[in-house]
Write an enzyme that holds these catalytic residues in place. Structure first.
Site, PDB file in Angstrom:
ATOM      1  N   GLY A  36       0.834  -1.214   0.000  1.00 20.73           N
ATOM      2  CA  GLY A  36       0.000   0.000   0.000  1.00 20.73           C
ATOM      3  C   GLY A  36       0.865   1.260   0.000  1.00 20.73           C
ATOM      4  O   GLY A  36       0.630   2.206  -0.773  1.00 20.73           O
ATOM      5  N   HIS A  37       1.887   1.282   0.877  1.00 19.23           N
ATOM      6  CA  HIS A  37       2.804   2.433   0.887  1.00 19.23           C
ATOM      7  C   HIS A  37       3.518   2.570  -0.454  1.00 19.23           C
ATOM      8  O   HIS A  37       3.687   3.670  -0.977  1.00 19.23           O
ATOM      9  CB  HIS A  37       3.870   2.260   1.978  1.00 19.23           C
ATOM     10  CG  HIS A  37       3.342   2.269   3.380  1.00 19.23           C
ATOM     11  ND1 HIS A  37       3.306   1.142   4.160  1.00 19.23           N
ATOM     12  CD2 HIS A  37       2.840   3.272   4.135  1.00 19.23           C
ATOM     13  CE1 HIS A  37       2.810   1.438   5.338  1.00 19.23           C
ATOM     14  NE2 HIS A  37       2.512   2.720   5.362  1.00 19.23           N
ATOM     15  N   GLN A 154      -9.307   9.539   7.822  1.00 18.76           N
ATOM     16  CA  GLN A 154      -8.087  10.348   7.880  1.00 18.76           C
ATOM     17  C   GLN A 154      -7.978  11.254   6.652  1.00 18.76           C
ATOM     18  O   GLN A 154      -7.587  12.426   6.764  1.00 18.76           O
ATOM     19  CB  GLN A 154      -6.874   9.422   7.971  1.00 18.76           C
ATOM     20  CG  GLN A 154      -5.535  10.123   7.868  1.00 18.76           C
ATOM     21  CD  GLN A 154      -4.366   9.215   8.197  1.00 18.76           C
ATOM     22  OE1 GLN A 154      -4.060   9.011   9.360  1.00 18.76           O
ATOM     23  NE2 GLN A 154      -3.712   8.653   7.192  1.00 18.76           N
TER      24      GLN A 154
END
Ligand code: PAF
Length: 282
Positions: A36-37, A154
């Site tokens: 994901g990063h 977020q």
């Protein structure tokens, strides 16, 4: 790839790039990189000229009793992975560089932080996130900052913060990256033992069940949530929350007309996991 530890040095590097007409991208992270990063870094690489990845395990967004001390940390591994993605700068400040003695400012984004993870993790969580993200944006001053849609709340908090404080940056939300069996990539997946790892796939299957019902034309929020809840119950998972909310301000929805955010959080084995999907009825 340069590893930079001070605000002064990162500002000099960014100022030089900007003077040369380069677009600056920031991927804020707490390390423990997974696919994901890496996908955020890849998108940043395609959209911006100087890619800065910040690596800082932000203590203020963890409540007492959460996993701050156990949070996976391996800077060498993270640095190798970032280098492999063509990242230009890994900005890895020490806590004292981010929170110097006498630090006394907290940013609180109201309303949208009262629900979902804000309600279950407590108000300090998004205060910590908002404050550190505002600081990272102030330190690096990127043109674009990249966040994962897995943390949908977020993303909304960061968008609101940037809008309310007139921070000149574009926020880019990138799609959730999943394991082949559907589990959303998370740094906390390392806490799952083999049995919990299998059980955890129910989160995505629950979202998919609601999505299928929505695609079949179901608009009633209670019915859609019940479809997801049944899958979780079947897997023996008691969610912390499983709610259908508006994608812009997180108000609870009774019905989904255009779209709705179905968000789930649950403890599975030793891990607190979150996942979400946007439902769009046919
Ligand atoms: O999503 C994360 O990893 C963190 O919340 C962030 C945005 C890097 C702030 O510490």
């Amino acid at each position: 790839m340069r590893i930079i530890r001070t605000v002064h040095e990162v500002r000099v590097a960014v100022a030089e790039a900007r003077a040369a007409g380069r677009i600056v991208g920031l991927v804020p992270t707490m390390g423990a990189f997974h696919a994901g990063h890496l996908s955020l870094m890849q998108v940043a690489r395609t959209q911006t000229d100087l890619v800065v990845v910040s690596l800082f395990v932000n203590p203020t967004q963890f409540a007492a009793g959460e996993d701050l001390s156990a949070y996976p940390r391996d800077e060498q591994r993270d640095a190798d992975m970032a280098r492999g993605e063509g990242v230009d700068i890994l900005f890895a400040p020490e806590p004292a560089e981010v929170y110097p003695d006498g630090f006394s400012t907290t940013i609180h984004v109201s309303s949208i932080t009262d629900v979902l993870c804000g309600a279950t993790r407590g108000p300090q969580h998004f205060d910590g996130v908002a404050t550190v993200v505002a600081k990272m944006l102030g330190m690096v001053a990127p043109d674009v900052a990249f966040f994962g849609q897995k943390d949908a709340q977020q993303v909304l908090v960061v968008r609101r913060l940037v809008r309310d404080l007139d921070i000149p940056v574009r926020i880019e939300a990138c799609p959730i990256v999943r394991e082949p069996d559907g589990l959303a990539m998370s740094s906390r997946n390392v806490y799952l033992d083999p049995a919990a790892r299998v059980q955890a796939t129910a989160l995505q299957r629950a979202l998919a069940a609601a999505d299928a019902a929505a695609k079949a034309g179901e608009r009633d929020a209670a019915v859609l949530v019940a479809a997801a809840a049944a899958v979780l119950a079947d897997a023996g998972i008691e969610p912390e929350y499983l709610e259908l909310r508006a994608t812009d301000d997180l108000r609870l929805l009774d019905r989904v007309e255009e779209e709705g955010l179905l968000a789930v959080a649950a403890r599975v084995g030793g891990a607190r996991l979150i996942d979400n999907c946007v439902l769009r009825p046919n």
